[in-house]
Design an enzyme around this catalytic site. Structure first.
Site, short mmCIF file in Angstrom:
data_model
loop_
_atom_site.label_atom_id
_atom_site.label_comp_id
_atom_site.label_asym_id
_atom_site.label_seq_id
_atom_site.Cartn_x
_atom_site.Cartn_y
_atom_site.Cartn_z
N GLY A 30 37.38 41.52 38.64
CA GLY A 30 36.35 40.57 39.03
C GLY A 30 36.45 40.23 40.51
CB SER A 31 35.52 37.16 42.32
OG SER A 31 34.16 37.17 41.94
CB THR A 32 41.05 38.95 42.17
OG1 THR A 32 40.95 40.03 41.24
CG2 THR A 32 41.18 37.63 41.43
#
Length: 491
Positions: free
Chosen positions: A221-223
């Site tokens: 995801g956004s990591t």
């Protein structure tokens, strides 16, 4: 010699040749298979006649052997089983071994060539043979804090993993996988009880035997926007670079659209800076950023951080993290926000944070501090090793500033007074029906931001409701509890 005697002599010679041939086949060609055969009780009796060495962490016993009155002389014991099972693994009569019990078996059972002198001395003195010892890099206070946080972080136990690293060396300070299991149930000499425990663990839909920290990969995801940002910065972008703030954007070469969390715009105007887009984790802005950076540069940066490369054993085997195939612009857009086929282990995501914390230098992660003989004399010590420079010190410093700003707009449950943390959260869709499947929640971080002592990655599987199960709400408090314990340990 008459004919009858000659026939008898020939028959005897043939029998001798057959016996020698059979002995050769058994002792040379079939020896390994016979030794490995679980039905070979002699091998088991021999192994269990020796006192197996200890596995320790910071002076704390994680695994050791005790004498019994049974047929198998020594029994393996795990005093804190659930928290440390991903580290120790198990040593079992019927089901072989896993974890460090398997990876360092030669040292633990005393057969390692470096212990030859000890074996020779035992032979001449008549001492009972003993195995060597394995001292891990795990910090018990950090491991326990991470385990406890996972057990209480989701209105009850979470399913997922926590990994903590020392950025400057690559030492693994904590490696938690939940749910876990009790290795003592598989170490028992009661074979019926052992088989029953194995069947229950094997058939458990929660997969407690799976080491989620290193053996499973997940969409980050956004990591993953940390890597996308690193690629863009190296290609010339700046924190002030303007990107779209639209609430949704069409994916090129497809009919699909992608939207920000909650369907909200990233800012009040038509554009937003990279710094603000990073802090707010705006998907539409990062699709634009990834498309402008390009597939080759994104994949090259991911590889610089350790993806798409066979990972080193720690000494446990680690699954390879990957960006997957990026075959078109739509795939590039989705990959830029850590979706599509991008998949990382929690260990790899902790390495991403640790690399930024270490001025852009990736260190080889390791779990074993030293190996020692039965007399506790050191036979080897692990030396920290640089794997590669992933980004320049300047890019690492910019990423640190962006991650500090991102931490400040993240929910502050579990915040540590007086400690500046650099972090990035992530909420990752997954499964065949991602819109109706609870997302994974991620948190990667390091602290203190300007003098890093610890880097962490937290994964909470299937975190819950799509709007509340975010990395900031679920994973971040677990990560902060782990960081706090590591900083207390080092103070």
């Amino acid at each position: 010699m008459n004919t009858s005697l000659r026939r008898v002599a020939v028959a005897i010679m043939v029998l001798i040749v057959l016996l020698l041939a059979n002995a050769t086949v058994t002792q040379v060609f079939a020896a390994d298979g016979l030794r490995a055969d679980p039905r070979n009780q002699r091998v088991l009796l021999d192994e269990y006649s020796r006192q197996r060495g200890q596995i320790t962490a910071g002076g704390q016993l994680l695994a050791y052997s005790v004498s019994t009155d049974g047929r198998f002389r020594y029994l393996r014991v795990y005093p804190n089983p659930q928290a440390y099972a991903p580290v120790t693994g198990f040593y079992s009569l019927g089901y072989s071994s896993t974890g460090l019990e398997r990876a360092e078996d030669a040292v633990l059972n005393g057969s390692d060539e470096r212990l030859f002198g000890r074996r020779l001395a035992d032979f001449f003195t008549g001492r009972d043979p003993r195995g060597g010892n394995v001292d891990t890099t795990i910090k018990p206070q950090v491991q326990q804090a991470a385990w406890d946080a996972m057990q209480n972080g989701c209105d009850g136990p979470c399913r997922g993993s926590v990994v903590a690293l020392e950025p400057s060396t690559g030492k693994i300070l904590a490696m938690v996988s939940a749910p876990s299991y009790d290795p003592n149930l598989l170490a028992t000499h009661d074979l019926a009880a052992q088989a029953d425990a194995w069947e229950k663990l094997r058939d458990d839909p929660q997969s407690p035997l799976l080491n989620r920290a290193i053996s499973e990969t997940y969409p980050p995801g956004s990591t993953f926007k940390v890597i996308t940002t690193a690629a863009a910065l190296q290609a010339g972008a700046r924190p002030q670079t303007q990107l779209t703030s639209a609430p949704r954007t069409p994916l090129p070469d497809s009919t699909a659209t992608l939207e920000n969390f909650g369907g909200a715009p990233c800012g009040p105007g038509p554009t937003v800076s990279l710094q603000e887009a990073f802090a707010k984790s705006c998907n539409t802005a990062f699709v634009e950023l990834g498309l402008s950076t390009g597939t080759d540069k994104l994949k090259a940066m991911a590889q610089a951080f350790g993806l798409d490369t066979p990972p080193p054993a720690i000494p446990l085997q680690v699954a390879e993290s990957t960006t997957g195939p990026i075959v078109d612009a739509a795939a590039l857009g989705m990959s830029s926000i850590g979706q599509r086929d991008v998949a990382l282990t929690p260990l790899q995501n902790a390495q991403v944070a640790a690399t930024i914390a270490n001025d852009g230098i990736a260190m080889r992660p390791y779990l074993v501090e030293s190996l020692k003989g039965p007399d506790l004399a050191t036979i080897s010590t692990t030396t920290p090793e640089q794997e590669r420079r992933a980004v320049s010190p300047q890019v690492a410093a910019t990423l640190t500033d962006l991650m500090v700003a991102a931490e400040q707009v993240t929910q502050q449950k579990g915040a540590i007074a007086g400690v500046q943390i650099a972090s990035k959260t992530g909420t990752a869709e997954h499964g065949t029906d991602p819109r109706n499947t609870p997302p994974h929640a991620w948190y990667i971080a390091f602290a203190p931001a300007q003098d890093p002592k610890v880097a962490v990655a937290v994964l909470v599987e299937d975190g819950g409701d799509r709007l509340s199960a975010t990395g900031g709400a679920l994973a971040a408090p677990i990560g902060r509890a782990t960081i706090a314990a590591a900083l207390r340990e080092g103070s």
